[in-house]
Design a protein around this motif. Structure first.
Motif, short mmCIF file in Angstrom:
data_model
loop_
_atom_site.label_atom_id
_atom_site.label_comp_id
_atom_site.label_asym_id
_atom_site.label_seq_id
_atom_site.Cartn_x
_atom_site.Cartn_y
_atom_site.Cartn_z
N LEU A 1 27.58 15.23 30.68
CA LEU A 1 27.94 15.64 29.32
C LEU A 1 26.96 16.71 28.84
CD1 LEU A 1 28.70 12.12 27.79
CD2 LEU A 1 30.21 13.66 29.02
N ARG A 2 27.50 17.85 28.51
CA ARG A 2 26.66 18.98 28.12
C ARG A 2 26.00 18.79 26.77
NH1 ARG A 2 30.19 24.24 28.97
NH2 ARG A 2 31.97 22.87 28.76
N ASN A 3 26.65 18.11 25.84
CA ASN A 3 26.07 17.96 24.50
C ASN A 3 24.86 17.05 24.47
OD1 ASN A 3 27.81 19.70 23.28
ND2 ASN A 3 29.02 18.14 22.26
N CYS A 4 24.88 15.98 25.27
CA CYS A 4 23.79 15.01 25.20
C CYS A 4 23.06 14.82 26.53
CB CYS A 4 24.31 13.66 24.72
SG CYS A 4 25.56 12.93 25.79
N SER A 5 23.56 15.44 27.60
CA SER A 5 22.96 15.39 28.94
C SER A 5 23.01 14.01 29.59
CB SER A 5 21.50 15.88 28.90
OG SER A 5 21.46 17.21 28.47
N HIS A 6 23.85 13.11 29.11
CA HIS A 6 24.02 11.83 29.79
C HIS A 6 24.94 12.01 31.00
CE1 HIS A 6 22.78 9.88 25.85
NE2 HIS A 6 21.84 9.59 26.73
N VAL A 7 24.77 11.14 32.00
CA VAL A 7 25.52 11.23 33.24
C VAL A 7 26.21 9.89 33.49
CG1 VAL A 7 25.32 11.61 35.72
CG2 VAL A 7 23.84 12.86 34.17
N PHE A 8 27.49 9.97 33.91
CA PHE A 8 28.29 8.77 34.19
C PHE A 8 29.12 9.00 35.44
CE2 PHE A 8 27.79 9.17 29.62
CZ PHE A 8 27.28 7.93 29.27
N HIS A 9 29.52 7.91 36.10
CA HIS A 9 30.50 8.03 37.19
C HIS A 9 31.78 8.63 36.61
CE1 HIS A 9 28.16 4.67 39.15
NE2 HIS A 9 28.17 5.62 40.09
N ARG A 10 32.45 9.47 37.38
CA ARG A 10 33.69 10.09 36.91
C ARG A 10 34.71 9.03 36.51
NH1 ARG A 10 38.41 10.25 38.67
NH2 ARG A 10 37.77 9.46 40.68
N ALA A 11 34.90 8.02 37.34
CA ALA A 11 35.91 6.99 37.05
C ALA A 11 35.55 6.20 35.80
CB ALA A 11 36.04 6.05 38.25
N CYS A 12 34.28 5.93 35.59
CA CYS A 12 33.86 5.17 34.40
C CYS A 12 34.15 5.96 33.12
CB CYS A 12 32.38 4.83 34.48
SG CYS A 12 31.93 3.72 35.81
N LEU A 13 33.80 7.24 33.13
CA LEU A 13 34.00 8.05 31.94
C LEU A 13 35.48 8.34 31.71
CD1 LEU A 13 32.11 9.12 29.81
CD2 LEU A 13 32.16 11.32 30.94
N ASP A 14 36.24 8.54 32.80
CA ASP A 14 37.68 8.77 32.65
C ASP A 14 38.36 7.55 32.05
OD1 ASP A 14 37.29 11.24 33.72
OD2 ASP A 14 38.35 10.86 35.60
N ARG A 15 37.96 6.36 32.47
CA ARG A 15 38.53 5.13 31.90
C ARG A 15 38.19 5.03 30.41
NH1 ARG A 15 36.01 0.94 34.80
NH2 ARG A 15 36.50 2.27 36.55
N TRP A 16 36.98 5.43 30.05
CA TRP A 16 36.54 5.42 28.66
C TRP A 16 37.42 6.38 27.84
CZ3 TRP A 16 33.45 2.81 25.45
CH2 TRP A 16 32.93 3.43 24.33
N MET A 17 37.69 7.56 28.39
CA MET A 17 38.52 8.54 27.68
C MET A 17 39.97 8.11 27.60
SD MET A 17 37.07 12.25 28.89
CE MET A 17 36.84 11.91 30.62
N ASP A 18 40.45 7.34 28.59
CA ASP A 18 41.83 6.86 28.58
C ASP A 18 42.12 5.95 27.40
OD1 ASP A 18 42.44 8.32 30.80
OD2 ASP A 18 42.36 6.62 32.19
N HIS A 19 41.08 5.41 26.78
CA HIS A 19 41.25 4.56 25.61
C HIS A 19 40.97 5.34 24.33
CE1 HIS A 19 42.01 0.88 27.78
NE2 HIS A 19 41.09 1.24 28.63
N GLU A 20 41.25 6.65 24.39
CA GLU A 20 41.14 7.57 23.26
C GLU A 20 39.73 7.63 22.67
OE1 GLU A 20 44.36 7.56 20.47
OE2 GLU A 20 45.77 6.87 22.00
N GLN A 21 38.74 7.48 23.52
CA GLN A 21 37.35 7.65 23.11
C GLN A 21 36.97 9.10 23.35
OE1 GLN A 21 35.60 5.25 21.63
NE2 GLN A 21 37.32 3.82 21.89
N THR A 22 36.38 9.74 22.36
CA THR A 22 36.02 11.16 22.48
C THR A 22 34.53 11.40 22.31
OG1 THR A 22 36.47 11.50 20.14
CG2 THR A 22 38.29 11.92 21.68
N THR A 23 33.74 10.32 22.39
CA THR A 23 32.30 10.44 22.24
C THR A 23 31.59 9.74 23.39
OG1 THR A 23 32.21 8.45 20.87
CG2 THR A 23 32.40 10.56 19.71
#
Length: 168
Positions: A106-128
């Protein structure tokens, strides 16, 4: 004084434990019999949990998630260049990062996540960010993102269909 000779409270748990042990023995005998007969496929050995829609990913991700995925590139963990110590594990799944795993940085905060973990997070309409709640979309791309999202939502088409109302 001394202790009483008999405890009636102890009898019930002993009977209960013996009953449970006996039922476990019968279960093991049935499993052994089915395995011997080659019918083990008919037995369900894994626990079956009721379907919980809040724990699964939606079948089609929201449009905002698709646009955010375009903005946040997927890279290999070994290619990550970080000032200071690199992160050791994903804050979503708590598994350690390995060299060839796909991650999203994540460019804004420099945190790093597995692609699948973050994609699943976004699939639930999370934008942060799941850790610090910083928006995924960088500030310089916020206007473009909002315009694309507005255009994709169909509101722009609906507005243009009823623009004749302004002329009345």
């Amino acid at each position: 004084m001394g202790f009483p000779v008999g405890y009636t409270e102890v009898f019930l748990p002993k009977l209960f434990l013996h009953t449970i042990s006996f039922l476990g023995l019968i279960r093991n005998l049935i499993f052994t019999l089915f395995n011997y007969l080659g019918l083990s496929d008919f037995l369900e050995t894994d626990p079956v949990w009721p379907h919980n829609p809040t724990r699964t990913s939606p079948e089609s991700p929201p449009v905002s998630a698709l646009f955010i995925r375009e903005i946040l590139p997927v890279i290999k963990f070994e290619e990550l260049v970080v000032v200071g110590d690199p992160p050791e594990s994903c804050a979503v799944c708590l598994y350690e990062f390995e060299g060839g795993e796909e991650i999203r940085w994540l460019r804004n905060c420099s945190h790093v996540f597995h692609r699948a973990c973050l994609d699943r997070w976004m699939d639930h309409e999370q934008t942060t960010c799941p850790l610090c709640r910083t928006p995924f979309v960088p500030d310089e791309l916020r206007d473009e993102f909002n315009q694309r999202l507005w255009a994709a939502s169909g509101v722009a088409d609906l507005y243009s269909d009823y623009s004749w109302v302004q002329g009345l």
